[in-house]
Design a protein around this motif. Structure first.
Motif, PDB file in Angstrom:
ATOM      1  N   SER A 167     -12.413   2.326  -1.044  1.00 19.38           N
ATOM      2  CA  SER A 167     -12.237   1.234  -0.090  1.00 19.38           C
ATOM      3  C   SER A 167     -10.746   0.996   0.123  1.00 19.38           C
ATOM      4  CB  SER A 167     -12.900  -0.021  -0.662  1.00 19.38           C
ATOM      5  OG  SER A 167     -12.844  -1.089   0.241  1.00 19.38           O
ATOM      6  N   ILE A 168     -10.361   0.679   1.365  1.00 24.96           N
ATOM      7  CA  ILE A 168      -8.952   0.483   1.692  1.00 24.96           C
ATOM      8  C   ILE A 168      -8.733  -0.958   2.155  1.00 24.96           C
ATOM      9  CG2 ILE A 168      -7.017   1.224   3.143  1.00 24.96           C
ATOM     10  CD1 ILE A 168      -8.471   3.945   3.389  1.00 24.96           C
ATOM     11  N   PHE A 169      -7.799  -1.630   1.486  1.00 26.96           N
ATOM     12  CA  PHE A 169      -7.431  -3.000   1.842  1.00 26.96           C
ATOM     13  C   PHE A 169      -6.055  -3.014   2.492  1.00 26.96           C
ATOM     14  CE2 PHE A 169     -10.394  -3.617  -1.648  1.00 26.96           C
ATOM     15  CZ  PHE A 169     -11.162  -4.686  -1.214  1.00 26.96           C
ATOM     16  N   LEU A 170      -5.889  -3.825   3.524  1.00 26.97           N
ATOM     17  CA  LEU A 170      -4.565  -4.109   4.082  1.00 26.97           C
ATOM     18  C   LEU A 170      -4.019  -5.321   3.348  1.00 26.97           C
ATOM     19  CD1 LEU A 170      -5.167  -3.633   7.900  1.00 26.97           C
ATOM     20  CD2 LEU A 170      -3.935  -2.125   6.345  1.00 26.97           C
ATOM     21  N   ILE A 214      -2.427   3.828   8.714  1.00 24.44           N
ATOM     22  CA  ILE A 214      -2.628   2.869   7.624  1.00 24.44           C
ATOM     23  C   ILE A 214      -2.823   3.547   6.277  1.00 24.44           C
ATOM     24  CG2 ILE A 214      -3.521   1.058   9.123  1.00 24.44           C
ATOM     25  CD1 ILE A 214      -6.319   1.754   7.895  1.00 24.44           C
ATOM     26  N   TYR A 215      -3.019   4.870   6.279  1.00 21.59           N
ATOM     27  CA  TYR A 215      -3.203   5.561   5.008  1.00 21.59           C
ATOM     28  C   TYR A 215      -2.951   7.049   5.201  1.00 21.59           C
ATOM     29  CZ  TYR A 215      -5.323   7.188   0.669  1.00 21.59           C
ATOM     30  OH  TYR A 215      -5.544   7.777  -0.539  1.00 21.59           O
ATOM     31  N   SER A 216      -2.403   7.658   4.174  1.00 21.21           N
ATOM     32  CA  SER A 216      -2.168   9.097   4.190  1.00 21.21           C
ATOM     33  C   SER A 216      -2.255   9.592   2.752  1.00 21.21           C
ATOM     34  CB  SER A 216      -0.776   9.384   4.755  1.00 21.21           C
ATOM     35  OG  SER A 216      -0.485  10.755   4.666  1.00 21.21           O
ATOM     36  N   ARG A 217      -2.797  10.792   2.587  1.00 20.53           N
ATOM     37  CA  ARG A 217      -2.895  11.373   1.249  1.00 20.53           C
ATOM     38  C   ARG A 217      -2.593  12.861   1.350  1.00 20.53           C
ATOM     39  NH1 ARG A 217      -8.416  10.867  -2.061  1.00 20.53           N
ATOM     40  NH2 ARG A 217      -9.128  10.962   0.067  1.00 20.53           N
ATOM     41  N   LEU A 218      -1.800  13.359   0.421  1.00 19.64           N
ATOM     42  CA  LEU A 218      -1.507  14.782   0.337  1.00 19.64           C
ATOM     43  C   LEU A 218      -2.350  15.394  -0.769  1.00 19.64           C
ATOM     44  CD1 LEU A 218       2.380  14.585   0.521  1.00 19.64           C
ATOM     45  CD2 LEU A 218       0.790  15.075   2.388  1.00 19.64           C
ATOM     46  N   PHE A 219      -2.790  16.640  -0.582  1.00 20.39           N
ATOM     47  CA  PHE A 219      -3.575  17.301  -1.616  1.00 20.39           C
ATOM     48  C   PHE A 219      -3.378  18.800  -1.521  1.00 20.39           C
ATOM     49  CE2 PHE A 219      -6.102  16.411   2.104  1.00 20.39           C
ATOM     50  CZ  PHE A 219      -6.664  17.634   2.415  1.00 20.39           C
ATOM     51  N   LEU A 238      -6.379   3.200  -6.732  1.00 21.32           N
ATOM     52  CA  LEU A 238      -6.103   4.630  -6.659  1.00 21.32           C
ATOM     53  C   LEU A 238      -4.711   4.912  -6.103  1.00 21.32           C
ATOM     54  CD1 LEU A 238      -7.406   7.406  -7.140  1.00 21.32           C
ATOM     55  CD2 LEU A 238      -8.220   7.319  -4.788  1.00 21.32           C
ATOM     56  N   SER A 239      -4.333   4.204  -5.034  1.00 19.35           N
ATOM     57  CA  SER A 239      -3.001   4.422  -4.465  1.00 19.35           C
ATOM     58  C   SER A 239      -2.575   3.233  -3.625  1.00 19.35           C
ATOM     59  CB  SER A 239      -2.961   5.706  -3.633  1.00 19.35           C
ATOM     60  OG  SER A 239      -3.795   5.586  -2.517  1.00 19.35           O
ATOM     61  N   VAL A 240      -1.274   3.125  -3.469  1.00 19.02           N
ATOM     62  CA  VAL A 240      -0.665   2.075  -2.651  1.00 19.02           C
ATOM     63  C   VAL A 240       0.244   2.777  -1.645  1.00 19.02           C
ATOM     64  CG1 VAL A 240       0.791   0.023  -2.642  1.00 19.02           C
ATOM     65  CG2 VAL A 240      -0.724   0.467  -4.599  1.00 19.02           C
ATOM     66  N   TYR A 241       0.022   2.507  -0.366  1.00 13.30           N
ATOM     67  CA  TYR A 241       0.739   3.193   0.711  1.00 13.30           C
ATOM     68  C   TYR A 241       1.440   2.145   1.570  1.00 13.30           C
ATOM     69  CZ  TYR A 241       1.359   6.155   4.880  1.00 13.30           C
ATOM     70  OH  TYR A 241       1.867   6.844   5.946  1.00 13.30           O
ATOM     71  N   GLU A 242       2.765   2.244   1.674  1.00 12.86           N
ATOM     72  CA  GLU A 242       3.520   1.293   2.494  1.00 12.86           C
ATOM     73  C   GLU A 242       3.358   1.644   3.968  1.00 12.86           C
ATOM     74  OE1 GLU A 242       8.078  -0.066   3.368  1.00 12.86           O
ATOM     75  OE2 GLU A 242       7.582   0.529   1.318  1.00 12.86           O
ATOM     76  N   ILE A 243       2.851   0.689   4.722  1.00 16.70           N
ATOM     77  CA  ILE A 243       2.657   0.886   6.160  1.00 16.70           C
ATOM     78  C   ILE A 243       3.911   0.497   6.923  1.00 16.70           C
ATOM     79  CG2 ILE A 243       1.366   0.109   8.178  1.00 16.70           C
ATOM     80  CD1 ILE A 243      -1.011  -0.326   6.303  1.00 16.70           C
ATOM     81  N   SER A 244       4.460  -0.658   6.577  1.00 20.14           N
ATOM     82  CA  SER A 244       5.621  -1.155   7.316  1.00 20.14           C
ATOM     83  C   SER A 244       6.442  -2.057   6.420  1.00 20.14           C
ATOM     84  CB  SER A 244       5.155  -1.940   8.545  1.00 20.14           C
ATOM     85  OG  SER A 244       6.256  -2.543   9.195  1.00 20.14           O
ATOM     86  N   MET A 273       6.206  -7.025   3.480  1.00 19.39           N
ATOM     87  CA  MET A 273       5.837  -5.664   3.784  1.00 19.39           C
ATOM     88  C   MET A 273       4.315  -5.567   3.859  1.00 19.39           C
ATOM     89  SD  MET A 273       8.486  -3.368   1.516  1.00 19.39           S
ATOM     90  CE  MET A 273       8.298  -4.253  -0.008  1.00 19.39           C
ATOM     91  N   LEU A 274       3.852  -4.581   4.576  1.00 17.00           N
ATOM     92  CA  LEU A 274       2.416  -4.358   4.727  1.00 17.00           C
ATOM     93  C   LEU A 274       2.040  -3.042   4.052  1.00 17.00           C
ATOM     94  CD1 LEU A 274      -0.249  -5.341   5.983  1.00 17.00           C
ATOM     95  CD2 LEU A 274       0.392  -4.104   8.061  1.00 17.00           C
ATOM     96  N   PHE A 275       0.986  -3.092   3.241  1.00 17.71           N
ATOM     97  CA  PHE A 275       0.525  -1.929   2.496  1.00 17.71           C
ATOM     98  C   PHE A 275      -0.958  -1.694   2.765  1.00 17.71           C
ATOM     99  CE2 PHE A 275       3.967  -3.769   0.059  1.00 17.71           C
ATOM    100  CZ  PHE A 275       4.693  -2.682  -0.380  1.00 17.71           C
ATOM    101  N   SER A 276      -1.381  -0.436   2.648  1.00 15.72           N
ATOM    102  CA  SER A 276      -2.808  -0.146   2.516  1.00 15.72           C
ATOM    103  C   SER A 276      -2.992   0.274   1.061  1.00 15.72           C
ATOM    104  CB  SER A 276      -3.269   0.941   3.484  1.00 15.72           C
ATOM    105  OG  SER A 276      -2.582   2.141   3.293  1.00 15.72           O
ATOM    106  N   VAL A 277      -3.999  -0.304   0.434  1.00  9.87           N
ATOM    107  CA  VAL A 277      -4.245  -0.059  -0.980  1.00  9.87           C
ATOM    108  C   VAL A 277      -5.660   0.491  -1.128  1.00  9.87           C
ATOM    109  CG1 VAL A 277      -4.280  -1.044  -3.293  1.00  9.87           C
ATOM    110  CG2 VAL A 277      -2.714  -1.970  -1.567  1.00  9.87           C
ATOM    111  N   VAL A 278      -5.767   1.649  -1.757  1.00 11.29           N
ATOM    112  CA  VAL A 278      -7.056   2.294  -1.950  1.00 11.29           C
ATOM    113  C   VAL A 278      -7.582   1.933  -3.334  1.00 11.29           C
ATOM    114  CG1 VAL A 278      -8.299   4.491  -2.036  1.00 11.29           C
ATOM    115  CG2 VAL A 278      -6.362   4.205  -0.476  1.00 11.29           C
ATOM    116  N   VAL A 279      -8.794   1.419  -3.364  1.00 13.08           N
ATOM    117  CA  VAL A 279      -9.438   1.093  -4.640  1.00 13.08           C
ATOM    118  C   VAL A 279     -10.742   1.876  -4.763  1.00 13.08           C
ATOM    119  CG1 VAL A 279      -8.433  -1.225  -4.694  1.00 13.08           C
ATOM    120  CG2 VAL A 279     -10.739  -0.902  -3.802  1.00 13.08           C
ATOM    121  N   ILE A 280     -11.153   2.087  -5.996  1.00 15.23           N
ATOM    122  CA  ILE A 280     -12.417   2.748  -6.290  1.00 15.23           C
ATOM    123  C   ILE A 280     -13.360   1.722  -6.907  1.00 15.23           C
ATOM    124  CG2 ILE A 280     -13.579   4.563  -7.628  1.00 15.23           C
ATOM    125  CD1 ILE A 280     -11.726   5.636  -5.436  1.00 15.23           C
ATOM    126  N   ASN A 281     -14.566   1.653  -6.338  1.00 14.57           N
ATOM    127  CA  ASN A 281     -15.622   0.798  -6.856  1.00 14.57           C
ATOM    128  C   ASN A 281     -16.773   1.665  -7.320  1.00 14.57           C
ATOM    129  OD1 ASN A 281     -14.439  -1.805  -6.082  1.00 14.57           O
ATOM    130  ND2 ASN A 281     -14.742  -1.054  -4.012  1.00 14.57           N
TER     131      ASN A 281
END
Length: 103
Positions: free
Chosen positions: A25-28, A86-91, A68-74, A1-9
């Protein structure tokens, strides 16, 4: 599976009046689960940690803070194509989001 993962530095400068800055920062990441994707992104972020002297001779340090979050892309192993999300956030707090966009 492919994820986008948001990290805070955290970016800090060894100076008396320093107020740290933070980078989102967002990693695939290819992984078999959200937990594995999170762990891999943390490794990637920690590998990028660094310190150096700026033009004023002060030490600047970039350090990983958190996933910060892990988002499943596919859930399929396929190449990304034009228009893939590649990323979505609700607020709820649009004002906080506006302030973030202005910085």
């Amino acid at each position: 599976m492919l994820f986008s993962v948001v990290v805070i530095n955290k970016i800090s400068i060894a100076a008396p009046d320093d107020e740290p800055m933070y980078e989102e920062s967002i990693f695939l990441v290819y992984a078999s689960s959200r937990d594995e994707a999170s762990a891999k992104a943390e490794v990637f972020a920690k590998q990028a940690e660094t310190s150096y002297l700026n033009s004023d001779g002060e030490t600047v340090t970039w350090s990983f803070q958190e996933v910060l979050s892990v988002y499943e892309i596919s859930d399929q192993d396929r190449a990304l194509v034009d228009g893939d999300e590649i990323y979505s956030r609700l607020f709820h707090d649009d004002e906080a989001h506006r302030r973030m966009r202005q910085s």
